[in-house]
Write an enzyme that holds these catalytic residues in place. Structure first.
Site, PDB file in Angstrom:
ATOM      1  N   GLY A   1     -36.003   0.195  -7.678  1.00 40.48           N
ATOM      2  CA  GLY A   1     -36.016  -1.194  -7.232  1.00 40.48           C
ATOM      3  C   GLY A   1     -37.326  -1.653  -6.616  1.00 40.48           C
TER       4      GLY A   1
ATOM      5  N   PRO B   1     -37.952   5.367  -9.152  1.00 39.71           N
ATOM      6  CA  PRO B   1     -38.732   4.172  -9.491  1.00 39.71           C
ATOM      7  C   PRO B   1     -38.940   4.021 -10.991  1.00 39.71           C
ATOM      8  CG  PRO B   1     -40.180   5.951  -8.819  1.00 39.71           C
ATOM      9  CD  PRO B   1     -38.782   6.467  -8.661  1.00 39.71           C
TER      10      PRO B   1
ATOM     11  N   ARG C   1     -37.452 -10.737 -21.198  1.00 37.50           N
ATOM     12  CA  ARG C   1     -37.248 -11.045 -19.778  1.00 37.50           C
ATOM     13  C   ARG C   1     -37.299 -12.555 -19.468  1.00 37.50           C
ATOM     14  NH1 ARG C   1     -39.980  -9.452 -15.964  1.00 37.50           N
ATOM     15  NH2 ARG C   1     -38.248  -8.803 -14.653  1.00 37.50           N
TER      16      ARG C   1
ATOM     17  N   TYR D   1     -33.779 -13.642 -17.909  1.00 36.09           N
ATOM     18  CA  TYR D   1     -33.702 -13.825 -16.447  1.00 36.09           C
ATOM     19  C   TYR D   1     -34.564 -14.985 -15.962  1.00 36.09           C
ATOM     20  CZ  TYR D   1     -32.955  -8.758 -17.201  1.00 36.09           C
ATOM     21  OH  TYR D   1     -32.569  -7.543 -17.667  1.00 36.09           O
TER      22      TYR D   1
ATOM     23  N   CYS E   1     -35.485 -18.088 -34.123  1.00 31.18           N
ATOM     24  CA  CYS E   1     -34.696 -19.320 -34.189  1.00 31.18           C
ATOM     25  C   CYS E   1     -33.763 -19.457 -33.000  1.00 31.18           C
ATOM     26  CB  CYS E   1     -33.912 -19.352 -35.494  1.00 31.18           C
ATOM     27  SG  CYS E   1     -35.011 -19.347 -36.888  1.00 31.18           S
TER      28      CYS E   1
ATOM     29  N   TYR F   1     -39.389  -2.702 -18.785  1.00 26.48           N
ATOM     30  CA  TYR F   1     -38.349  -3.550 -19.377  1.00 26.48           C
ATOM     31  C   TYR F   1     -38.949  -4.495 -20.416  1.00 26.48           C
ATOM     32  CZ  TYR F   1     -36.180  -1.509 -15.312  1.00 26.48           C
ATOM     33  OH  TYR F   1     -35.748  -0.598 -14.382  1.00 26.48           O
TER      34      TYR F   1
HETATM   35  N1  LLP Z   1     -31.952   3.682 -10.827  1.00 32.83           N
HETATM   36  C1  LLP Z   1     -30.899   3.030 -11.340  1.00 32.83           C
HETATM   37  C2  LLP Z   1     -29.578   3.597 -11.165  1.00 32.83           C
HETATM   38  C3  LLP Z   1     -31.100   1.837 -12.048  1.00 32.83           C
HETATM   39  O1  LLP Z   1     -30.047   1.195 -12.552  1.00 32.83           O
HETATM   40  C4  LLP Z   1     -32.393   1.308 -12.188  1.00 32.83           C
HETATM   41  C5  LLP Z   1     -32.634   0.066 -12.920  1.00 32.83           C
HETATM   42  C6  LLP Z   1     -33.475   2.039 -11.652  1.00 32.83           C
HETATM   43  C7  LLP Z   1     -33.216   3.221 -10.957  1.00 32.83           C
HETATM   44  C8  LLP Z   1     -34.902   1.588 -11.769  1.00 32.83           C
HETATM   45  O2  LLP Z   1     -35.116   0.400 -11.125  1.00 32.83           O
HETATM   46  P1  LLP Z   1     -36.619  -0.137 -10.957  1.00 32.83           P
HETATM   47  O3  LLP Z   1     -37.346   0.822 -10.085  1.00 32.83           O
HETATM   48  O4  LLP Z   1     -37.207  -0.205 -12.306  1.00 32.83           O
HETATM   49  O5  LLP Z   1     -36.483  -1.471 -10.333  1.00 32.83           O
HETATM   50  N2  LLP Z   1     -34.008  -5.350 -17.141  1.00 32.83           N
HETATM   51  C9  LLP Z   1     -34.237  -5.808 -15.790  1.00 32.83           C
HETATM   52  C10 LLP Z   1     -34.179  -4.681 -14.776  1.00 32.83           C
HETATM   53  C11 LLP Z   1     -32.889  -3.887 -14.820  1.00 32.83           C
HETATM   54  C12 LLP Z   1     -32.884  -2.731 -13.879  1.00 32.83           C
HETATM   55  C13 LLP Z   1     -31.771  -1.810 -14.211  1.00 32.83           C
HETATM   56  N3  LLP Z   1     -31.682  -0.667 -13.383  1.00 32.83           N
HETATM   57  C14 LLP Z   1     -35.573  -6.545 -15.739  1.00 32.83           C
HETATM   58  O6  LLP Z   1     -36.221  -6.697 -16.779  1.00 32.83           O
HETATM   59  O7  LLP Z   1     -35.975  -7.017 -14.680  1.00 32.83           O
END
Ligand code: LLP
Length: 443
Positions: A240, A275, A313, A317, A356, A385
């Site tokens: 996150g 991460p 994206r 979103y 389209c 992503y």
């Molecule tokens: N751990 C778990 C259990 C997760 O579900 C996720 C992401 C991460 C770690 C990694 O999160 P990060 O560090 O990348 O924030 N498609 C969306 C983001 C979806 C995130 C899903 N889970 C976007 O394009 O913003």
């Protein structure tokens, strides 16, 4: 922070001009900077070093095998969410003991494969899933380790509701109120050892505060569990950590660590981080070429050869990525990487693809330098992503992926061909159309 920069008006990835890559492999193309990936991996590792965390790169954010290999060599473990991601990690020879496996819907097949592979930690999302993992581990004659994924009911208002996972009303994890009962029911299981807690509160989280809140609640829960005789050895705080879609918008790894480390030091806990975005997002851009410029009512459109199929994206979103030409007509006029940065004497445009759908846009209402047919446009901060969420909708072959290391670059995934689009479809149809070998299925 990243290693993309303009030199004499030309956009470079490390020491390679992106236009040179496009001249050889065409567009659209994803270009990744290995130095940026490693910089962010190391920044996290160093910032949290006092806790000696296991850093498990989240494969879902950027899954190319060569990227995974690079990060594994730097010391990373992996966070996975499917059998396919386990297979990717295994394909690069990753140490399965350093893999954590989340996801609300793990199938029997996926669980059996993960048990056989020796996955380090199953992050369990429900009572029913725990019982299933225990049963399948028993059948395999193995013991596995599990973490309870906790839903701490924490929320960062800047996180899109589609990617917020730490609120009660999401499908993820188990409410804190049910956690003590969960350990009571399963904390002495023979096949699935439950001695860990997993958090992942959403993505991106733009400050340390939601982590502090979630971890504080979790430490309180651990105290209650200890009172019931359950020791939690491992805390996985998930992913996150944000990235710079606007330059400097995201906290640094050290800024998250400054708030989080004091909460966890000296507790003898094994700490895991998952991460994805903070390592990958700023390490990649999507390079695309202007096909046409057209007007529509009051608007002007730059129609490019990338589309929502390459980067979904913005459509999904409403995400905003900084976009700018790869060549500056005035080399001294370098842009500030801010979504609202306007080119002097620029033109307000929407950047759209050829699919389209009206949601097929990469950027809206941006004042860019005047561009024309054939010009290259870079979509920044697209490493996470990006390619992984691309599709073949409208039967568009997926883009190529390139990895740059200093002055060298190589193709780490070639552009798909038309044959790739239907290579796995019913062979009998192909037989008729283009003479593929017949199969035995009936017409
Ligand atoms: N751990 C778990 C259990 C997760 O579900 C996720 C992401 C991460 C770690 C990694 O999160 P990060 O560090 O990348 O924030 N498609 C969306 C983001 C979806 C995130 C899903 N889970 C976007 O394009 O913003």
């Amino acid at each position: 922070m990243d290693f993309f920069s303009y030199r004499n008006g030309q956009l470079f990835c490390e020491d390679v001009s992106v236009a040179d890559i496009a001249a050889e492999v065409g567009t659209p193309v994803y270009i990744y900077s290995s130095a940026t990936l490693l910089h962010h991996y190391r920044a996290l590792a160093e910032s949290f070093a006092e806790l000696s965390p296991m850093i498990c790169f989240s494969i879902k954010s950027l899954a190319n095998l060569q990227i995974l290999k690079l990060l594994a060599e730097a010391g990373s473990g992996f966070d996975v969410v499917s059998g396919g991601e386990v297979a990717r990690a295994r394909a690069i020879g990753a140490d399965c003991a350093r893999i954590v496996y989340a996801g609300v819907g793990k199938t029997d097949k996926e669980i059996r494969e993960a048990i056989a592979a020796g996955i380090g930690l199953f992050n369990v999302e429900s009572e029913a899933e725990f019982e299933n993992i225990s049963r399948l581990a028993g059948e395999a004659g193995k013991a596995v380790r599990c973490a309870l994924r906790l839903n701490p009911d924490v929320y960062d208002p800047r996180t899109h509701t589609y990617t917020a996972t730490g609120k009660k009303e999401t499908k993820f994890g188990v409410d804190i109120e049910r956690a003590v009962a969960f350990f009571g029911a399963y904390g002495h299981d023979d096949h699935a050892r439950l001695d860990a807690i997993h958090l992942h509160i959403g993505s991106p989280i733009y400050s340390a505060q939601p982590y502090v809140e979630a971890i504080t609640k979790t430490l309180d829960l651990m105290g209650r569990l200890a009172g019931e005789g359950f020791t939690v050895r491992t805390l996985d705080i998930g992913g996150g950590f944000a990235a710079d879609y606007d330059a400097g918008a995201s906290p640094l790894a050290s800024e998250y660590a400054k708030e989080i480390v004091p909460l966890l030091r000296g507790r003898g806990l094994e700490v895991i981080l998952e991460p994805g975005r903070q390592i990958a997002a700023n390490a990649g851009l999507l390079l695309t070429q202007v096909q046409y410029v057209k007007a529509g009512g009051q608007k002007s459109f730059l129609i490019v050869d990338a589309a929502m199929t390459d980067l979904i994206r913005p459509a999904m979103y409403g995400s905003e990525h900084f976009v700018w030409p790869a060549r500056l007509s005035d080399p001294s006029a370098e842009p500030q990487r801010r979504i609202d940065f306007a080119a002097p004497a620029g033109q307000k445009v929407d950047v759209v693809g050829g699919v389209c759908e009206s949601t097929d846009f990469l950027a809206q209402d941006r004042t860019l330098p005047v561009m024309g047919r054939g010009d290259l446009l870079a979509v920044f901060s697209a490493g996470a992503y990006g390619f992984v969420m691309s599709s073949q909708y409208n039967s568009r072959p997926r883009a190529a992926e390139i990895l740059v290391e200093g002055a060298k670059w190589r193709v780490i995934r070639p552009r798909e061909t038309y044959e790739d689009l239907f290579a796995t479809e019913v062979p009998s149809l192909l037989t008729k159309a283009i003479g593929f070998p017949a199969d035995n299925s009936k017409d």
